[in-house]
Design a protein around this motif. Structure first.
Motif, PDB file in Angstrom:
ATOM      1  N   ARG A 106     -17.078 -55.155  18.848  1.00 47.58           N
ATOM      2  CA  ARG A 106     -17.173 -55.924  20.127  1.00 47.58           C
ATOM      3  C   ARG A 106     -18.762 -56.172  20.741  1.00 47.58           C
ATOM      4  NH1 ARG A 106     -18.364 -55.988  24.879  1.00 47.58           N
ATOM      5  NH2 ARG A 106     -18.578 -53.704  24.952  1.00 47.58           N
ATOM      6  N   ARG A 107     -19.325 -54.902  20.617  1.00 46.12           N
ATOM      7  CA  ARG A 107     -20.834 -54.765  20.916  1.00 46.12           C
ATOM      8  C   ARG A 107     -21.660 -55.663  20.170  1.00 46.12           C
ATOM      9  NH1 ARG A 107     -24.206 -51.468  19.252  1.00 46.12           N
ATOM     10  NH2 ARG A 107     -22.705 -49.855  18.877  1.00 46.12           N
ATOM     11  N   THR A 110     -21.173 -59.318  20.546  1.00 47.97           N
ATOM     12  CA  THR A 110     -21.740 -59.605  21.462  1.00 47.97           C
ATOM     13  C   THR A 110     -23.281 -60.009  21.444  1.00 47.97           C
ATOM     14  OG1 THR A 110     -20.284 -58.890  23.134  1.00 47.97           O
ATOM     15  CG2 THR A 110     -22.384 -59.444  24.013  1.00 47.97           C
ATOM     16  N   THR A 113     -23.854 -62.946  19.192  1.00 53.31           N
ATOM     17  CA  THR A 113     -23.750 -64.235  19.793  1.00 53.31           C
ATOM     18  C   THR A 113     -25.028 -64.568  20.494  1.00 53.31           C
ATOM     19  OG1 THR A 113     -21.393 -63.855  20.007  1.00 53.31           O
ATOM     20  CG2 THR A 113     -22.277 -65.259  21.628  1.00 53.31           C
ATOM     21  N   GLU A 114     -25.518 -63.486  21.334  1.00 50.17           N
ATOM     22  CA  GLU A 114     -26.650 -63.575  22.015  1.00 50.17           C
ATOM     23  C   GLU A 114     -27.741 -63.933  21.173  1.00 50.17           C
ATOM     24  OE1 GLU A 114     -27.208 -59.809  23.902  1.00 50.17           O
ATOM     25  OE2 GLU A 114     -25.414 -60.352  25.507  1.00 50.17           O
TER      26      GLU A 114
END
Length: 176
Positions: A106-107, A110, A113-114
């Motif tokens: 998940r991290r 993220t 995505t960033e």
């Protein structure tokens, strides 16, 4: 020893007792044990005297076997409990590992995505800058089309057309 509890023994004993009583009651021959059958009672007492210790011995042996089985069963249950506990602990460890991996996933998702959003914004800025640069070059090219070209020193630029180009324009030779 195991003979006393078998049906064959009981049937055989019944046959022997019936024959004993028949021979001694009917008078078919010598009556070696007349009616209160004292000798038969003596035989029964002797059988009981041997049967009781044999039965107790058999019960003791059976108790020893039962105890050994119970110990083996207890050991087996303890081993099974230990294996089950190990499997449960392994499952707990695996679940914790999966949770950590899911959190890392998940991290990282993220972060990706960033980074993709940052790359998209940079690409948009570069596209805008490229569009502005192209527009400026096109605008500068349109302004300088009427003016003679000059080199970096301010001298008029030499005509760079080759001899082959002048032929296509209907001229022969060098164009000076």
């Amino acid at each position: 020893m195991r003979l006393f509890g078998k049906p064959r023994f009981l049937v055989g004993q019944t046959v022997v007792i019936a024959a004993w009583v028949a021979v001694n009651s009917a008078g078919f021959g010598p009556r070696f044990d007349p009616y209160p059958f004292i000798f038969l009672n003596l035989v029964f007492s002797a059988l009981a005297a041997y049967a009781a210790p044999l039965i107790l011995l058999a019960e003791t042996r059976q108790a020893d076997r039962d105890k050994a089985r119970a110990e083996i069963d207890a050991r087996h249950r303890a081993e099974a409990d230990a294996r089950l506990s190990a499997l449960v602990q392994h499952n707990i460890d695996q679940a914790e590992l999966i949770a950590r991996l899911a959190e890392d996933n998940r991290r990282q998702t993220t972060q990706i995505t960033e980074l993709l959003e940052q790359g998209s914004r940079l690409l948009e800025r570069e596209s805008e800058q490229t569009a502005l640069l192209v527009a400026a070059l096109v605008h500068r090219g349109n302004e300088g089309a009427d003016e003679p070209r000059s080199d970096a020193r301010g001298q008029p630029a030499a005509d760079t057309r080759s001899a082959g180009d002048s032929r296509h324009n209907g001229q022969k030779g060098d164009a000076c």
